[in-house]
Design a protein around this motif. Structure first.
Motif, PDB file in Angstrom:
ATOM      1  N   GLU B 104      10.098  54.210  24.888  1.00 28.87           N
ATOM      2  CA  GLU B 104       9.034  53.516  25.211  1.00 28.87           C
ATOM      3  C   GLU B 104       7.658  54.115  24.725  1.00 28.87           C
ATOM      4  OE1 GLU B 104       7.732  50.519  26.250  1.00 28.87           O
ATOM      5  OE2 GLU B 104       9.814  49.660  26.333  1.00 28.87           O
ATOM      6  N   LEU B 105       6.886  53.260  24.070  1.00 26.58           N
ATOM      7  CA  LEU B 105       5.267  53.678  23.740  1.00 26.58           C
ATOM      8  C   LEU B 105       4.513  54.280  24.961  1.00 26.58           C
ATOM      9  CD1 LEU B 105       3.844  53.808  20.873  1.00 26.58           C
ATOM     10  CD2 LEU B 105       2.628  51.663  22.055  1.00 26.58           C
ATOM     11  N   HIS B 106       4.581  53.660  26.016  1.00 27.59           N
ATOM     12  CA  HIS B 106       4.136  54.069  27.343  1.00 27.59           C
ATOM     13  C   HIS B 106       5.470  54.399  28.216  1.00 27.59           C
ATOM     14  CE1 HIS B 106       0.403  52.606  26.339  1.00 27.59           C
ATOM     15  NE2 HIS B 106       0.748  51.680  25.620  1.00 27.59           N
ATOM     16  N   THR B 107       5.381  55.584  28.723  1.00 31.61           N
ATOM     17  CA  THR B 107       6.276  56.066  29.725  1.00 31.61           C
ATOM     18  C   THR B 107       5.875  56.298  30.942  1.00 31.61           C
ATOM     19  OG1 THR B 107       6.243  58.458  28.815  1.00 31.61           O
ATOM     20  CG2 THR B 107       8.080  56.900  27.864  1.00 31.61           C
ATOM     21  N   ASP B 108       4.397  56.434  31.081  1.00 33.37           N
ATOM     22  CA  ASP B 108       3.983  56.714  32.564  1.00 33.37           C
ATOM     23  C   ASP B 108       2.745  55.651  32.797  1.00 33.37           C
ATOM     24  OD1 ASP B 108       2.432  57.805  34.533  1.00 33.37           O
ATOM     25  OD2 ASP B 108       2.620  59.827  33.951  1.00 33.37           O
ATOM     26  N   PRO B 109       3.012  54.685  33.565  1.00 35.41           N
ATOM     27  CA  PRO B 109       2.240  53.628  34.089  1.00 35.41           C
ATOM     28  C   PRO B 109       1.029  54.030  34.458  1.00 35.41           C
ATOM     29  CG  PRO B 109       4.583  53.212  34.913  1.00 35.41           C
ATOM     30  CD  PRO B 109       4.490  54.551  34.318  1.00 35.41           C
ATOM     31  N   ALA B 110       0.844  55.207  35.158  1.00 38.55           N
ATOM     32  CA  ALA B 110      -0.373  55.548  35.694  1.00 38.55           C
ATOM     33  C   ALA B 110      -1.241  56.032  34.484  1.00 38.55           C
ATOM     34  CB  ALA B 110      -0.143  57.009  36.724  1.00 38.55           C
ATOM     35  N   VAL B 111      -0.504  56.719  33.580  1.00 37.64           N
ATOM     36  CA  VAL B 111      -1.485  57.067  32.500  1.00 37.64           C
ATOM     37  C   VAL B 111      -2.063  56.081  31.446  1.00 37.64           C
ATOM     38  CG1 VAL B 111      -1.395  58.341  30.066  1.00 37.64           C
ATOM     39  CG2 VAL B 111      -0.228  59.264  32.258  1.00 37.64           C
ATOM     40  N   GLN B 112      -1.124  54.884  31.524  1.00 37.87           N
ATOM     41  CA  GLN B 112      -1.441  53.915  30.939  1.00 37.87           C
ATOM     42  C   GLN B 112      -2.982  53.123  31.735  1.00 37.87           C
ATOM     43  OE1 GLN B 112       1.580  50.559  30.352  1.00 37.87           O
ATOM     44  NE2 GLN B 112       0.655  49.603  28.798  1.00 37.87           N
ATOM     45  N   ALA B 113      -2.667  53.184  32.814  1.00 41.89           N
ATOM     46  CA  ALA B 113      -3.861  52.582  33.745  1.00 41.89           C
ATOM     47  C   ALA B 113      -5.040  53.499  33.076  1.00 41.89           C
ATOM     48  CB  ALA B 113      -3.362  52.531  35.269  1.00 41.89           C
ATOM     49  N   LEU B 114      -5.046  54.726  33.027  1.00 42.82           N
ATOM     50  CA  LEU B 114      -6.078  55.624  32.892  1.00 42.82           C
ATOM     51  C   LEU B 114      -6.564  54.980  31.291  1.00 42.82           C
ATOM     52  CD1 LEU B 114      -7.043  57.958  34.167  1.00 42.82           C
ATOM     53  CD2 LEU B 114      -5.973  59.471  32.480  1.00 42.82           C
ATOM     54  N   GLN B 115      -5.744  54.693  30.277  1.00 40.44           N
ATOM     55  CA  GLN B 115      -5.836  54.328  29.040  1.00 40.44           C
ATOM     56  C   GLN B 115      -6.859  53.007  29.155  1.00 40.44           C
ATOM     57  OE1 GLN B 115      -3.080  52.575  26.640  1.00 40.44           O
ATOM     58  NE2 GLN B 115      -3.284  54.169  24.796  1.00 40.44           N
ATOM     59  N   LEU B 116      -6.412  52.186  30.236  1.00 46.39           N
ATOM     60  CA  LEU B 116      -7.072  50.895  30.160  1.00 46.39           C
ATOM     61  C   LEU B 116      -8.582  50.795  30.643  1.00 46.39           C
ATOM     62  CD1 LEU B 116      -3.979  48.560  31.164  1.00 46.39           C
ATOM     63  CD2 LEU B 116      -5.294  48.631  29.102  1.00 46.39           C
ATOM     64  N   LYS B 117      -8.981  52.204  31.075  1.00 44.23           N
ATOM     65  CA  LYS B 117     -10.137  52.243  32.069  1.00 44.23           C
ATOM     66  C   LYS B 117     -11.345  51.870  31.316  1.00 44.23           C
ATOM     67  CE  LYS B 117     -12.789  55.401  35.040  1.00 44.23           C
ATOM     68  NZ  LYS B 117     -13.040  56.497  35.352  1.00 44.23           N
ATOM     69  N   SER B 118     -11.563  52.242  30.157  1.00 46.63           N
ATOM     70  CA  SER B 118     -12.675  51.742  29.338  1.00 46.63           C
ATOM     71  C   SER B 118     -12.716  50.177  28.929  1.00 46.63           C
ATOM     72  CB  SER B 118     -12.848  52.544  27.967  1.00 46.63           C
ATOM     73  OG  SER B 118     -11.941  52.067  27.045  1.00 46.63           O
ATOM     74  N   ILE B 119     -11.372  49.618  28.964  1.00 48.75           N
ATOM     75  CA  ILE B 119     -11.445  48.160  28.744  1.00 48.75           C
ATOM     76  C   ILE B 119     -11.602  47.393  29.855  1.00 48.75           C
ATOM     77  CG2 ILE B 119      -9.752  46.285  28.322  1.00 48.75           C
ATOM     78  CD1 ILE B 119      -8.358  48.225  26.099  1.00 48.75           C
ATOM     79  N   ARG B 120     -11.124  47.920  31.192  1.00 42.33           N
ATOM     80  CA  ARG B 120     -11.528  47.417  32.577  1.00 42.33           C
ATOM     81  C   ARG B 120     -13.080  47.348  32.794  1.00 42.33           C
ATOM     82  NH1 ARG B 120      -7.840  50.689  34.682  1.00 42.33           N
ATOM     83  NH2 ARG B 120      -9.230  51.633  35.900  1.00 42.33           N
ATOM     84  N   THR B 121     -13.740  48.598  32.608  1.00 38.96           N
ATOM     85  CA  THR B 121     -14.982  48.813  32.470  1.00 38.96           C
ATOM     86  C   THR B 121     -15.879  47.755  31.593  1.00 38.96           C
ATOM     87  OG1 THR B 121     -14.557  50.991  32.485  1.00 38.96           O
ATOM     88  CG2 THR B 121     -16.886  50.401  32.511  1.00 38.96           C
ATOM     89  N   ASP B 122     -15.437  47.305  30.407  1.00 40.44           N
ATOM     90  CA  ASP B 122     -15.937  46.414  29.603  1.00 40.44           C
ATOM     91  C   ASP B 122     -15.802  44.960  30.585  1.00 40.44           C
ATOM     92  OD1 ASP B 122     -16.627  47.989  27.674  1.00 40.44           O
ATOM     93  OD2 ASP B 122     -15.152  47.661  26.287  1.00 40.44           O
ATOM     94  N   ALA B 123     -14.583  44.859  30.836  1.00 42.61           N
ATOM     95  CA  ALA B 123     -14.397  43.488  31.587  1.00 42.61           C
ATOM     96  C   ALA B 123     -15.366  43.380  32.680  1.00 42.61           C
ATOM     97  CB  ALA B 123     -12.899  43.409  31.844  1.00 42.61           C
ATOM     98  N   TYR B 124     -15.564  44.403  33.393  1.00 41.21           N
ATOM     99  CA  TYR B 124     -16.537  44.297  34.744  1.00 41.21           C
ATOM    100  C   TYR B 124     -17.896  44.085  34.171  1.00 41.21           C
ATOM    101  CZ  TYR B 124     -12.534  46.230  37.116  1.00 41.21           C
ATOM    102  OH  TYR B 124     -11.085  46.595  37.712  1.00 41.21           O
ATOM    103  N   ALA B 125     -18.307  44.914  33.180  1.00 39.66           N
ATOM    104  CA  ALA B 125     -19.588  44.449  32.475  1.00 39.66           C
ATOM    105  C   ALA B 125     -19.890  43.019  32.126  1.00 39.66           C
ATOM    106  CB  ALA B 125     -20.025  45.714  31.525  1.00 39.66           C
ATOM    107  N   ALA B 126     -18.815  42.287  31.565  1.00 36.92           N
ATOM    108  CA  ALA B 126     -18.769  41.302  30.773  1.00 36.92           C
ATOM    109  C   ALA B 126     -18.941  40.247  32.239  1.00 36.92           C
ATOM    110  CB  ALA B 126     -17.579  40.922  30.227  1.00 36.92           C
TER     111      ALA B 126
END
Lengths: 129, 388
Positions: B104-126
């Motif tokens: 799989e491209l992502h094998t660790d869901p927790a690391v994937q969550a970490l990767q999405l952090k900046s996108i989440r921050t953008d979403a909250y700012a939006a």
């Protein structure tokens, strides 16, 4: 300036730190090391590995030591080694606790007042049949 | 180059599970993603085959060069594992892999969550930005004129409100989805792909399309000034007015219009809206002559609203009075047949009358300052207002 250290390490992160604590290497070599070390039980996906490398660079656990084409080489830093050692100690303590618990005869086991060896709450033992 | 078949993405760019599910279903039908542009996916046709698609959050910004393609190391690590980046959409790279044995491209869901952090921050700012434009900005911008705008140009106000509300709703949906996804990933649950995930994004895309359409219509309407009434010249305007003019104040006579310039106008703007059957914006600068000699020379500004509801008239009256030069100097009047009356004579006469759904604000002055006073003109204003 490195960002705030990670609050906890996942299994993948721990193995990546283990790899770099053993030797300086590139991302692909780290993936191979982890797969070999775990007998294929843990295979790091490329996005997972890349994200971990980027995060470790960001928090200062790794430092880039060389670039050769698309290949980058990393080395563990003192902060990275400290994080690895702390996590290793935590895991060793868990294993030691588990081993100690397994060594106790279940029926005769006397639970310490108010909690386990580390003060954490423990469940009362089930009555033996 | 192979012909591309373009299809709209059925889900927003941040809907990782919906996008992955849809692309895999399309590959199963023989459509393989090649490009993504403006919410459209370009596919090339081939024999149906199982292909895994995965979204990987970009780490760069639009100002950096790692925005449109993954950097060398990311691409090399992915290629070594059997994955290749097809294209970018929004803040994600879309990877594909036709090898079922590849990891799989992502094998660790927790690391994937970490990767999405900046996108989440953008979403909250939006959400914060959308909230500002949907709530606080209108409060600041329309403060003191919102009810008048609702009476005079309700279609624009309602369209703007709709666009802002939809924008806020969409921003909230994005933030909630990413928050929920990150929570599941942190718990060790991998993203879910299926028919439900494919369909979930459809209504969000519909809302987004509606918002864009409403925004485009609003822009076109504003550009074309549709529904914005034009001012008509007073000389030659013969329709009856529901309030007194300078000629009424003088008790009749011939009107000699002052010459128009940047500050002096003789116009009337009449409109009828969904919320107000009659809105007048009246401006008169003239001399009234009786038997050849001037008896009154001055200016008269009237804002007149006949609203559909009394509560709206009450609010319009409050706004009109707040817009006076010295609203604090205004004194209430008790007049028979009038629900609300206020007046002030400094620095010039201003009068507000409201009866039921009708409200009128008058600013009146004479050219030499020694002519008719507002107190003298008051009975005429009241009489004509009641008769109107």
């Amino acid at each position: 300036m490195p960002k705030k250290a990670l609050e906890s390490l996942t299994e993948s992160m721990f193995y990546v730190l283990m790899t770099f604590s053993a030797a300086e290497c590139c991302g692909a070599e780290a993936a191979q090391f982890v797969a070999a070390r775990t007998g294929g039980a843990l295979r790091l996906g490329p996005a997972t590995l890349y994200t971990i490398l980027a995060k470790f660079l960001e928090v200062g656990y790794l430092a880039e030591t060389g670039v050769e084409g698309r290949k980058r080489t990393y080395a563990i830093t003192a902060a990275g080694r400290a994080a690895y050692t702390a996590e290793l100690a935590r895991l060793q303590r868990i294993v030691a606790d588990a081993a100690a618990a397994a060594a106790l005869p279940y029926a005769a086991k006397a639970l310490p007042e108010g909690g386990g060896a580390h003060g954490e709450a423990v469940l009362a033992p089930l009555p033996l049949p | 180059m192979a012909k591309l078949f373009w299809r709209p993405f059925p889900c927003p760019d941040y809907d990782l599970e919906g996008t992955e599910s849809w692309l895999e279903a399309m590959a199963g039908r023989g459509y393989f993603l090649r490009k993504a542009r403006f919410g459209l996916a370009g596919f090339c046709k081939g024999a149906p085959a199982p292909v895994r698609y995965r979204l990987n959050a970009t780490r760069g910004t639009v100002l950096e060069d790692n925005w449109s393609a993954p950097d060398g190391e990311e691409a090399a690590l992915s290629a070594a594992a059997g994955w290749h980046c097809v294209c970018a959409r929004g803040k994600f790279f879309i990877y594909a892999c036709g090898d079922a044995a590849a990891p799989e491209l992502h094998t660790d869901p927790a690391v994937q969550a970490l990767q999405l952090k900046s996108i989440r921050t953008d979403a909250y700012a939006a959400v914060g930005t959308a909230l500002f434009f949907a709530a606080f900005y209108p409060l600041l911008w329309f403060h003191g004129r919102m009810w008048r705008l609702l009476a005079a140009l309700p279609q624009y106000l309602l369209a703007l409100g709709l666009v802002s509300a939809l924008g806020l709703g969409l921003a909230l949906c994005r933030a909630l989805y990413l928050w929920g996804l990150a929570r599941r990933l942190r718990r060790g649950q991998a993203p879910v792909r299926g028919v439900r995930q494919r369909r979930r994004g459809l209504w969000l895309q519909g809302v987004q399309a509606a918002q864009l359409a409403a925004l485009a219509l609003l822009a076109i309407a504003l550009f074309a000034r549709r529904g914005v009434p034009a001012a008509q010249p007073l000389p030659g305007y013969t329709a009856p007015l529901p309030f007194a003019t300078l000629a009424d104040l003088a008790g009749g006579g011939t009107v000699e219009w002052d010459e128009e310039d940047n500050y002096i106008h003789n116009t009337v703007t009449v409109s009828r809206t969904l919320t107000a059957p009659a809105v007048y914006d009246f401006e008169q600068h003239a001399a009234i002559r009786q038997e050849g000699r001037p008896v009154l020379r001055g200016g008269l500004y009237v804002d007149y609203y006949e609203t559909r509801w009394e509560w709206l008239a009450e609010r319009v009256a409050r706004e009109l009075r707040a817009g006076w030069l010295r609203p604090g100097d205004a004194a209430p009047l008790t007049l028979e047949g009038i629900d609300e009356a206020w007046w002030t004579d400094a620095p010039y006469g201003q009068l507000l009358l409201r009866r039921g759904c009708r409200v009128m604000s008058v600013t009146f002055f004479t050219a030499d300052g020694r002519g008719l006073t507002l107190a003298q003109a008051l009975p005429v204003f009241v009489e004509r207002f009641l008769a109107g």
